[in-house]
Each structure stands twice: as structure tokens, then as C-alpha cells.
Scaffold this motif. Structure first.
Motif, PDB file in Angstrom:
ATOM      1  N   SER A 178      15.761 -15.011  -0.350  1.00 17.60           N
ATOM      2  CA  SER A 178      16.125 -13.824  -1.117  1.00 17.60           C
ATOM      3  C   SER A 178      16.616 -12.681  -0.243  1.00 17.60           C
ATOM      4  CB  SER A 178      14.917 -13.349  -1.928  1.00 17.60           C
ATOM      5  OG  SER A 178      13.830 -13.060  -1.063  1.00 17.60           O
ATOM      6  N   ALA A 179      16.682 -12.887   1.077  1.00 21.41           N
ATOM      7  CA  ALA A 179      17.042 -11.794   1.988  1.00 21.41           C
ATOM      8  C   ALA A 179      18.464 -11.304   1.780  1.00 21.41           C
ATOM      9  CB  ALA A 179      16.857 -12.241   3.433  1.00 21.41           C
ATOM     10  N   GLY A 180      19.358 -12.171   1.354  1.00 20.07           N
ATOM     11  CA  GLY A 180      20.736 -11.736   1.161  1.00 20.07           C
ATOM     12  C   GLY A 180      21.669 -12.921   1.136  1.00 20.07           C
ATOM     13  N   LEU A 181      22.702 -12.838   0.314  1.00 22.26           N
ATOM     14  CA  LEU A 181      23.579 -13.978   0.117  1.00 22.26           C
ATOM     15  C   LEU A 181      24.344 -14.349   1.371  1.00 22.26           C
ATOM     16  CD1 LEU A 181      24.900 -12.953  -3.383  1.00 22.26           C
ATOM     17  CD2 LEU A 181      23.588 -15.004  -2.880  1.00 22.26           C
ATOM     18  N   LEU A 182      25.009 -13.376   1.971  1.00 22.09           N
ATOM     19  CA  LEU A 182      25.895 -13.704   3.069  1.00 22.09           C
ATOM     20  C   LEU A 182      25.163 -13.852   4.394  1.00 22.09           C
ATOM     21  CD1 LEU A 182      28.970 -11.502   2.175  1.00 22.09           C
ATOM     22  CD2 LEU A 182      28.541 -13.885   1.630  1.00 22.09           C
ATOM     23  N   SER A 183      23.887 -13.467   4.439  1.00 23.78           N
ATOM     24  CA  SER A 183      23.125 -13.688   5.663  1.00 23.78           C
ATOM     25  C   SER A 183      22.552 -15.097   5.706  1.00 23.78           C
ATOM     26  CB  SER A 183      21.974 -12.680   5.762  1.00 23.78           C
ATOM     27  OG  SER A 183      21.043 -12.884   4.716  1.00 23.78           O
ATOM     28  N   TRP A 184      22.675 -15.800   4.580  1.00 24.37           N
ATOM     29  CA  TRP A 184      22.131 -17.153   4.491  1.00 24.37           C
ATOM     30  C   TRP A 184      23.148 -18.162   4.994  1.00 24.37           C
ATOM     31  CZ3 TRP A 184      23.782 -20.628   0.339  1.00 24.37           C
ATOM     32  CH2 TRP A 184      23.110 -21.841   0.346  1.00 24.37           C
ATOM     33  N   ASP A 185      22.702 -19.111   5.791  1.00 25.46           N
ATOM     34  CA  ASP A 185      23.569 -20.156   6.312  1.00 25.46           C
ATOM     35  C   ASP A 185      23.416 -21.396   5.439  1.00 25.46           C
ATOM     36  OD1 ASP A 185      24.938 -22.091   7.663  1.00 25.46           O
ATOM     37  OD2 ASP A 185      24.037 -21.692   9.616  1.00 25.46           O
ATOM     38  N   PRO A 186      24.436 -21.749   4.622  1.00 19.44           N
ATOM     39  CA  PRO A 186      24.294 -22.857   3.676  1.00 19.44           C
ATOM     40  C   PRO A 186      24.396 -24.228   4.309  1.00 19.44           C
ATOM     41  CG  PRO A 186      26.522 -22.024   3.583  1.00 19.44           C
ATOM     42  CD  PRO A 186      25.763 -21.129   4.545  1.00 19.44           C
ATOM     43  N   ARG A 187      24.605 -24.303   5.621  1.00 18.38           N
ATOM     44  CA  ARG A 187      24.839 -25.609   6.232  1.00 18.38           C
ATOM     45  C   ARG A 187      23.571 -26.437   6.355  1.00 18.38           C
ATOM     46  NH1 ARG A 187      27.747 -23.515  11.523  1.00 18.38           N
ATOM     47  NH2 ARG A 187      26.074 -22.021  11.244  1.00 18.38           N
ATOM     48  N   HIS A 188      22.417 -25.765   6.477  1.00 19.99           N
ATOM     49  CA  HIS A 188      21.197 -26.503   6.769  1.00 19.99           C
ATOM     50  C   HIS A 188      20.601 -27.120   5.517  1.00 19.99           C
ATOM     51  CE1 HIS A 188      17.572 -27.758   8.734  1.00 19.99           C
ATOM     52  NE2 HIS A 188      16.845 -27.116   7.847  1.00 19.99           N
ATOM     53  N   LEU A 189      20.323 -28.382   5.585  1.00 20.31           N
ATOM     54  CA  LEU A 189      19.668 -29.096   4.494  1.00 20.31           C
ATOM     55  C   LEU A 189      18.426 -29.753   5.068  1.00 20.31           C
ATOM     56  CD1 LEU A 189      19.895 -30.082   1.526  1.00 20.31           C
ATOM     57  CD2 LEU A 189      21.022 -32.117   2.414  1.00 20.31           C
ATOM     58  N   PRO A 190      17.239 -29.446   4.547  1.00 20.74           N
ATOM     59  CA  PRO A 190      16.013 -30.014   5.116  1.00 20.74           C
ATOM     60  C   PRO A 190      16.053 -31.536   5.148  1.00 20.74           C
ATOM     61  CG  PRO A 190      15.509 -28.290   3.531  1.00 20.74           C
ATOM     62  CD  PRO A 190      16.983 -28.567   3.420  1.00 20.74           C
ATOM     63  N   ARG A 191      15.518 -32.077   6.207  1.00 18.38           N
ATOM     64  CA  ARG A 191      15.436 -33.529   6.335  1.00 18.38           C
ATOM     65  C   ARG A 191      14.374 -34.076   5.394  1.00 18.38           C
ATOM     66  NH1 ARG A 191      17.536 -35.897  10.927  1.00 18.38           N
ATOM     67  NH2 ARG A 191      18.396 -34.488  12.473  1.00 18.38           N
ATOM     68  N   HIS A 192      14.566 -35.314   4.999  1.00 15.44           N
ATOM     69  CA  HIS A 192      13.523 -35.992   4.244  1.00 15.44           C
ATOM     70  C   HIS A 192      12.442 -36.440   5.212  1.00 15.44           C
ATOM     71  CE1 HIS A 192      15.236 -36.352   0.188  1.00 15.44           C
ATOM     72  NE2 HIS A 192      16.380 -36.263   0.818  1.00 15.44           N
ATOM     73  N   PRO A 193      11.187 -36.490   4.758  1.00 17.28           N
ATOM     74  CA  PRO A 193      10.106 -36.947   5.636  1.00 17.28           C
ATOM     75  C   PRO A 193      10.388 -38.357   6.150  1.00 17.28           C
ATOM     76  CG  PRO A 193       9.234 -36.021   3.589  1.00 17.28           C
ATOM     77  CD  PRO A 193      10.709 -36.131   3.411  1.00 17.28           C
ATOM     78  N   GLY A 251      32.213 -14.861   3.034  1.00 22.01           N
ATOM     79  CA  GLY A 251      32.116 -15.360   1.667  1.00 22.01           C
ATOM     80  C   GLY A 251      33.395 -15.233   0.871  1.00 22.01           C
ATOM     81  N   VAL A 252      34.494 -14.839   1.509  1.00 20.79           N
ATOM     82  CA  VAL A 252      35.773 -14.662   0.819  1.00 20.79           C
ATOM     83  C   VAL A 252      36.556 -15.975   0.832  1.00 20.79           C
ATOM     84  CG1 VAL A 252      38.008 -13.466   0.905  1.00 20.79           C
ATOM     85  CG2 VAL A 252      35.897 -12.200   1.318  1.00 20.79           C
ATOM     86  N   ILE A 253      37.223 -16.266  -0.280  1.00 19.61           N
ATOM     87  CA  ILE A 253      38.050 -17.469  -0.368  1.00 19.61           C
ATOM     88  C   ILE A 253      39.308 -17.263   0.464  1.00 19.61           C
ATOM     89  CG2 ILE A 253      39.302 -19.012  -1.907  1.00 19.61           C
ATOM     90  CD1 ILE A 253      37.456 -18.042  -4.154  1.00 19.61           C
ATOM     91  N   PHE A 299      30.450 -17.594  -2.992  1.00 18.75           N
ATOM     92  CA  PHE A 299      31.267 -18.789  -3.085  1.00 18.75           C
ATOM     93  C   PHE A 299      30.849 -19.840  -2.066  1.00 18.75           C
ATOM     94  CE2 PHE A 299      34.747 -15.697  -4.416  1.00 18.75           C
ATOM     95  CZ  PHE A 299      34.716 -16.066  -5.744  1.00 18.75           C
ATOM     96  N   VAL A 300      31.076 -21.102  -2.418  1.00 24.79           N
ATOM     97  CA  VAL A 300      31.052 -22.204  -1.460  1.00 24.79           C
ATOM     98  C   VAL A 300      32.213 -23.128  -1.824  1.00 24.79           C
ATOM     99  CG1 VAL A 300      28.563 -22.161  -1.059  1.00 24.79           C
ATOM    100  CG2 VAL A 300      29.493 -23.627  -2.852  1.00 24.79           C
ATOM    101  N   ASN A 301      32.627 -23.935  -0.884  1.00 34.05           N
ATOM    102  CA  ASN A 301      33.634 -24.943  -1.183  1.00 34.05           C
ATOM    103  C   ASN A 301      33.079 -25.932  -2.205  1.00 34.05           C
ATOM    104  OD1 ASN A 301      34.477 -27.963  -0.254  1.00 34.05           O
ATOM    105  ND2 ASN A 301      36.227 -26.580  -0.249  1.00 34.05           N
ATOM    106  N   ASP A 302      33.901 -26.328  -3.175  1.00 34.76           N
ATOM    107  CA  ASP A 302      33.396 -27.175  -4.259  1.00 34.76           C
ATOM    108  C   ASP A 302      32.977 -28.572  -3.796  1.00 34.76           C
ATOM    109  OD1 ASP A 302      35.994 -28.030  -3.767  1.00 34.76           O
ATOM    110  OD2 ASP A 302      36.653 -27.921  -5.858  1.00 34.76           O
ATOM    111  N   GLY A 315      41.424 -14.584  -1.332  1.00 36.56           N
ATOM    112  CA  GLY A 315      41.150 -13.239  -0.859  1.00 36.56           C
ATOM    113  C   GLY A 315      40.161 -12.470  -1.705  1.00 36.56           C
ATOM    114  N   THR A 316      39.500 -13.142  -2.656  1.00 37.21           N
ATOM    115  CA  THR A 316      38.590 -12.440  -3.557  1.00 37.21           C
ATOM    116  C   THR A 316      37.140 -12.793  -3.275  1.00 37.21           C
ATOM    117  OG1 THR A 316      38.566 -14.155  -5.265  1.00 37.21           O
ATOM    118  CG2 THR A 316      40.325 -12.523  -5.377  1.00 37.21           C
ATOM    119  N   ALA A 317      36.276 -11.944  -3.773  1.00 44.52           N
ATOM    120  CA  ALA A 317      34.838 -12.209  -3.850  1.00 44.52           C
ATOM    121  C   ALA A 317      34.388 -11.659  -5.197  1.00 44.52           C
ATOM    122  CB  ALA A 317      34.088 -11.543  -2.707  1.00 44.52           C
ATOM    123  N   PHE A 318      33.419 -12.296  -5.823  1.00 43.97           N
ATOM    124  CA  PHE A 318      33.008 -11.909  -7.170  1.00 43.97           C
ATOM    125  C   PHE A 318      31.810 -10.962  -7.171  1.00 43.97           C
ATOM    126  CE2 PHE A 318      34.615 -15.795  -9.821  1.00 43.97           C
ATOM    127  CZ  PHE A 318      35.913 -15.463  -9.460  1.00 43.97           C
TER     128      PHE A 318
END
Length: 287
Positions: free
Chosen positions: A272-287, A73-75, A98-101, A86-89
Motif C-alpha cells: 500500500s506504500a504507493g503504486l509507482l514505488s512498487w516493482d511488479p517484476r517480483h513474483l514469490p516462489r512456490h515452496p 507508469g506512462v504508456i 498500467f502494466v503491459n497486458d 503518453g497517458t496515465a489514468f
């Protein structure tokens, strides 16, 4: 009510969106980007968020103009905001990551904008810098170190794509001709050469992205995007030599708020398990 917060921390301006559990934006704000060290910026953001939301959100996701390591999660690199590298908030702004904008903006368009019905999409943000993001099979690409999609840093002529077609580059060209408003590059006859150079650079960037990802749609966003409407079809036509079925090129539906809204949806969708344990890449498919 358990609200979440999305922040688009740009090189010039910062946008904040507060979203409720149903995904509705209940408050938003635009202001200049805080100055100072990473910790000072985090503290100023915390104050702005608390004032806007009236309470502390359960999670905050911050889109930043740079590569964010997907596990730490570090820039890693942020050419337009080097003080953030090199920071994290997490200490100064608890419950944040953080995520890439550009990834945040594309996520916003995928959840609530022009990419809702697309499987494969690319986002190009043209603002202070140039950012790109890719969604393939409804998954955001981040890569091993978070550097996937940094196409603005690729060499182009005597510099990079960012040097040639970012909002900053257009501003410099306009100011060199005596205009204060960078939008003059799209209208003033005296800036025809600069306009042609910016168009050529952007068309080459889109050609590179089309070859790399073969998307259904390329979305243009960022502070300069609204001025690019007249270029949409001409840009698409430049892709015909690459593919007989070039992708649709469209402006984002969420405008300048795409990054903040997308970051808020990332915060809303993560467990809610934890920020950095979450993988932000997955986006649910539409039906």
C-alpha cells in the motif's frame, strides 16, 4: 471489504475482474473497449468499475497493449491503442496504474493457471495484436524502459510478426476469401495457404522466444488462442531443431480472463506504500 480491480484494456474488448483479499474473483465483466481520449476512457472505466464492484477498489491495475515504463507508469508505445500513448489514468481513475497486458496475462497464469509450477515461462497473446511476456526464475521481465518482450514488432518477411499471425491478420485473410468469421482460417480448405503462412509465422516467433529465454513452458493466450489447440504439438515439433527438449506449449487455463485476473493479482500483491514505488517484476516462489 478491501477489494482490488484488474482491467484488460484490449484493442477491441475490455475485461474487468474484481478480486477479494483472498484472491477470489467476486465479479467480472466483458464489454467493448471505451472510445475517446485517454481521459474519456479513464472516466468510462471508472464508471464501469464502480457499477460492477459496488464501491471503489483500493487499487486498480490496468493491462494495456503496449510498453509501460516501469518507473513512471506512462504508456510509451501502444500501436493497437495509439490514443493511450503518453497517458496515465491516475487523475481520472485514482489509485490506478498500467502494466503491459501480456505481462498481466502471464502473471495471472503464474498465480492461478498453468504456470503455477513453472520457474521459467513465456506467454504469447494472439488477439488484435501479438503480445509476449517472459517470467524467468519467477520474475517478470520489464527491462529499463518497459519494452522487454515486444517480439510482435520484430521484422518478419515484409512486415512484422504481428502483421503475419495476429488475430487481425487472420481476420483480414478470412475476409479476403469471403468469410466473416476469422476462425475459418483454421478449417476452410480454400484458406490452406493463409493457414500455412500464419502457422509458419507463429512457429518462427516461438523459435525466437525459445532461443531467447529457454522456458519450461510457452503459454498461448488471447482471443484467438482457443482455435490454436490443434497446433500445439505441431508447433512444439518445429522447435526440435533448436533444442532436444523443447518447452511444453499449452493453452492458458484462464482463457480470455487471464489479463484481467493477472492485473487484479498484481493490484492485490502490491504494498500500500504507493503504486509507482512498487516493482511488479517480483513474483514469490512456490515452496
Amino acid at each position: 471489504m478491501d477489494i482490488v480491480c484488474g482491467v484488460d484494456l484490449g484493442g477491441t474488448n475490455t475485461r474487468i475482474a474484481i478480486v477479494d483479499p483472498a484472491g477470489r474473483v467476486v465479479a467480472r465483466e466483458r464489454d467493448t473497449t471505451p472510445r475517446g481520449t485517454g481521459v474519456q476512457i479513464a472516466r468510462q472505466l471508472a464508471e464501469r468499475i464502480a457499477k460492477l464492484a459496488g464501491t471503489r477498489p483500493i487499487r486498480t491495475v490496468i493491462g494495456v497493449p503496449g510498453a509501460v515504463h516501469p518507473r513512471t507508469g506512462v504508456i510509451r508505445t501502444a500501436p493497437n491503442a495509439p490514443r493511450l500513448e503518453g497517458t496515465a489514468f491516475s487523475d481520472a481513475l485514482p489509485g490506478s496504474c498500467f502494466v503491459n497486458d501480456a505481462n498481466a496475462a502471464l502473471y495471472g497464469e503464474a498465480k492461478a493457471g498453468v504456470v503455477q509450477d513453472s520457474t521459467d515461462a513465456v506467454m504469447v497473446t494472439v488477439g488484435t495484436g501479438v503480445g509476449t511476456a517472459a517470467l524467468l526464475q519467477r520474475q517478470l521481465l520489464t527491462g529499463r524502459s518497459g519494452a522487454v518482450g515486444e517480439f510482435g514488432a520484430l521484422p518478419y518477411r515484409h512486415g512484422t510478426f504481428e502483421d503475419a499471425c495476429s488475430g487481425s491478420a487472420m481476420t483480414r485473410a478470412a475476409q479476403a476469401a469471403g468469410f466473416d468469421d476469422p476462425r475459418a482460417i483454421f478449417t476452410e480448405p480454400v484458406l490452406r495457404s493463409a493457414r500455412s503462412d500464419a502457422f509458419e509465422a507463429l512457429s518462427q516467433l516461438l523459435a525466437t522466444l525459445t532461443t531467447a529465454y529457454d522456458p519450461d513452458i510457452i503459454v498461448l493466450g488471447g482471443g484467438v488462442a482457443s482455435s490454436l489447440a490443434q497446433w500445439l504439438e505441431p508447433l512444439r515439433e518445429t522447435l526440435l531443431p533448436i533444442t532436444p527438449e523443447p518447452p511444453l506449449i499449452a493453452l492458458g487455463a484462464l482463457g480470455d480472463d487471464a489479463g484481467a485476473i493477472g492485473a487484479a493479482h498484481l493490484a492485490l500483491d502490491q504494498p500500500s506504500a504507493g503504486l509507482l514505488s512498487w516493482d511488479p517484476r517480483h513474483l514469490p516462489r512456490h515452496p
